[in-house]
Design a protein around this motif. Sequence first.
Motif, PDB file in Angstrom:
ATOM      1  N   GLY A 161     -20.492  39.544   4.876  1.00 33.22           N
ATOM      2  CA  GLY A 161     -21.329  40.036   3.761  1.00 33.22           C
ATOM      3  C   GLY A 161     -20.689  40.844   2.750  1.00 33.22           C
ATOM      4  O   GLY A 161     -21.226  41.318   1.652  1.00 33.22           O
ATOM      5  N   GLU A 162     -19.435  40.943   2.772  1.00 28.71           N
ATOM      6  CA  GLU A 162     -18.494  41.693   2.028  1.00 28.71           C
ATOM      7  C   GLU A 162     -17.266  41.556   2.172  1.00 28.71           C
ATOM      8  O   GLU A 162     -16.776  40.894   3.197  1.00 28.71           O
ATOM      9  CB  GLU A 162     -18.587  43.280   1.845  1.00 28.71           C
ATOM     10  CG  GLU A 162     -18.489  43.906   3.286  1.00 28.71           C
ATOM     11  CD  GLU A 162     -18.826  45.448   2.988  1.00 28.71           C
ATOM     12  OE1 GLU A 162     -18.476  46.228   2.187  1.00 28.71           O
ATOM     13  OE2 GLU A 162     -19.223  45.937   3.957  1.00 28.71           O
ATOM     14  N   LEU A 163     -16.253  41.727   1.175  1.00 32.63           N
ATOM     15  CA  LEU A 163     -14.991  41.597   1.250  1.00 32.63           C
ATOM     16  C   LEU A 163     -14.086  42.729   1.295  1.00 32.63           C
ATOM     17  O   LEU A 163     -14.149  43.673   0.462  1.00 32.63           O
ATOM     18  CB  LEU A 163     -14.396  40.723  -0.078  1.00 32.63           C
ATOM     19  CG  LEU A 163     -12.951  40.453   0.147  1.00 32.63           C
ATOM     20  CD1 LEU A 163     -12.300  39.796   1.385  1.00 32.63           C
ATOM     21  CD2 LEU A 163     -12.321  39.904  -1.157  1.00 32.63           C
ATOM     22  N   TYR A 164     -13.267  42.887   2.508  1.00 26.54           N
ATOM     23  CA  TYR A 164     -12.309  44.047   2.496  1.00 26.54           C
ATOM     24  C   TYR A 164     -11.010  43.259   2.236  1.00 26.54           C
ATOM     25  O   TYR A 164     -10.753  41.865   2.640  1.00 26.54           O
ATOM     26  CB  TYR A 164     -12.203  44.543   3.863  1.00 26.54           C
ATOM     27  CG  TYR A 164     -13.280  45.688   4.202  1.00 26.54           C
ATOM     28  CD1 TYR A 164     -12.740  46.968   3.910  1.00 26.54           C
ATOM     29  CD2 TYR A 164     -14.458  45.568   4.531  1.00 26.54           C
ATOM     30  CE1 TYR A 164     -13.972  48.097   4.052  1.00 26.54           C
ATOM     31  CE2 TYR A 164     -15.448  46.419   4.473  1.00 26.54           C
ATOM     32  CZ  TYR A 164     -15.047  47.573   4.426  1.00 26.54           C
ATOM     33  OH  TYR A 164     -16.089  48.815   4.497  1.00 26.54           O
ATOM     34  N   PRO A 165     -10.124  43.910   1.359  1.00 22.53           N
ATOM     35  CA  PRO A 165      -8.745  43.101   1.065  1.00 22.53           C
ATOM     36  C   PRO A 165      -8.149  42.568   1.935  1.00 22.53           C
ATOM     37  O   PRO A 165      -7.957  43.204   3.141  1.00 22.53           O
ATOM     38  CB  PRO A 165      -8.161  44.309   0.177  1.00 22.53           C
ATOM     39  CG  PRO A 165      -8.726  45.618   0.702  1.00 22.53           C
ATOM     40  CD  PRO A 165      -9.997  45.529   1.274  1.00 22.53           C
ATOM     41  N   PHE A 219      -9.198  50.534   0.203  1.00 19.87           N
ATOM     42  CA  PHE A 219      -8.072  49.727   0.676  1.00 19.87           C
ATOM     43  C   PHE A 219      -7.378  48.855  -0.211  1.00 19.87           C
ATOM     44  O   PHE A 219      -6.065  48.557   0.241  1.00 19.87           O
ATOM     45  CB  PHE A 219      -8.401  48.858   2.066  1.00 19.87           C
ATOM     46  CG  PHE A 219      -9.181  49.816   3.216  1.00 19.87           C
ATOM     47  CD1 PHE A 219      -8.362  50.354   3.917  1.00 19.87           C
ATOM     48  CD2 PHE A 219     -10.582  50.026   3.166  1.00 19.87           C
ATOM     49  CE1 PHE A 219      -8.998  51.314   4.910  1.00 19.87           C
ATOM     50  CE2 PHE A 219     -11.044  50.684   4.258  1.00 19.87           C
ATOM     51  CZ  PHE A 219     -10.041  51.592   5.167  1.00 19.87           C
ATOM     52  N   VAL A 220      -7.894  48.568  -1.338  1.00 22.07           N
ATOM     53  CA  VAL A 220      -7.133  47.703  -2.066  1.00 22.07           C
ATOM     54  C   VAL A 220      -5.857  48.213  -2.642  1.00 22.07           C
ATOM     55  O   VAL A 220      -4.905  47.675  -2.668  1.00 22.07           O
ATOM     56  CB  VAL A 220      -8.085  47.442  -3.555  1.00 22.07           C
ATOM     57  CG1 VAL A 220      -7.420  46.669  -4.669  1.00 22.07           C
ATOM     58  CG2 VAL A 220      -9.359  46.896  -3.029  1.00 22.07           C
ATOM     59  N   ASP A 221      -5.927  49.589  -3.140  1.00 22.09           N
ATOM     60  CA  ASP A 221      -4.528  50.126  -3.407  1.00 22.09           C
ATOM     61  C   ASP A 221      -3.535  50.153  -2.415  1.00 22.09           C
ATOM     62  O   ASP A 221      -2.289  49.880  -2.644  1.00 22.09           O
ATOM     63  CB  ASP A 221      -4.816  51.578  -4.077  1.00 22.09           C
ATOM     64  CG  ASP A 221      -5.539  51.685  -5.356  1.00 22.09           C
ATOM     65  OD1 ASP A 221      -5.384  50.660  -5.991  1.00 22.09           O
ATOM     66  OD2 ASP A 221      -6.062  52.602  -5.858  1.00 22.09           O
ATOM     67  N   ARG A 222      -3.999  50.481  -1.265  1.00 17.56           N
ATOM     68  CA  ARG A 222      -3.210  50.634   0.161  1.00 17.56           C
ATOM     69  C   ARG A 222      -2.405  49.331   0.248  1.00 17.56           C
ATOM     70  O   ARG A 222      -1.059  49.236   0.352  1.00 17.56           O
ATOM     71  CB  ARG A 222      -3.895  50.786   1.292  1.00 17.56           C
ATOM     72  CG  ARG A 222      -4.334  52.282   1.346  1.00 17.56           C
ATOM     73  CD  ARG A 222      -5.105  52.646   2.565  1.00 17.56           C
ATOM     74  NE  ARG A 222      -5.728  54.113   2.500  1.00 17.56           N
ATOM     75  CZ  ARG A 222      -6.510  54.420   3.340  1.00 17.56           C
ATOM     76  NH1 ARG A 222      -6.853  53.811   4.359  1.00 17.56           N
ATOM     77  NH2 ARG A 222      -7.082  55.720   3.129  1.00 17.56           N
TER      78      ARG A 222
END
Length: 140
Positions: free
Chosen positions: A26-30, A58-61
Amino acid sequence: MSDQDVINNLANDVANLAACVVAQYGELYPVAVEMLPNNETQYVGVKPEPNLAPAYVFVDRIFIQSRKKALDNEIIAVAIASPSKTSDGKSAITVHAEHLLGFTVSIVIPYELRNAQPPVFDQPIYYEADPQIFKTGTNL
């Protein structure tokens, strides 16, 4: 295979993976697909779990990890899918893909979640993009 073909293939792979994550959680983790110098690919990402930090953390990571791998010549291309919003506030998957030799593209795929049904995806929107992973010299 040209660098543009490689990027298009990686972008499609990571977009499909991201769509599966959205459908399941139901959502996106990178998530990312990286191409190694031997042309093999590997997947990198965060498995959504209860009480996990918000996805944007987590996007920047993932971008930082990919930049480090690029500087260390561990990857030659990468496609990263991250959560985003369109200008009208609609949820979207943004795919940023680039190749060591210079081809870079961003793709925005808007979607809508409906009660206990698979997400409904709109047509992807393609943009030219500036390199973020394979930067050189003082651009780092």
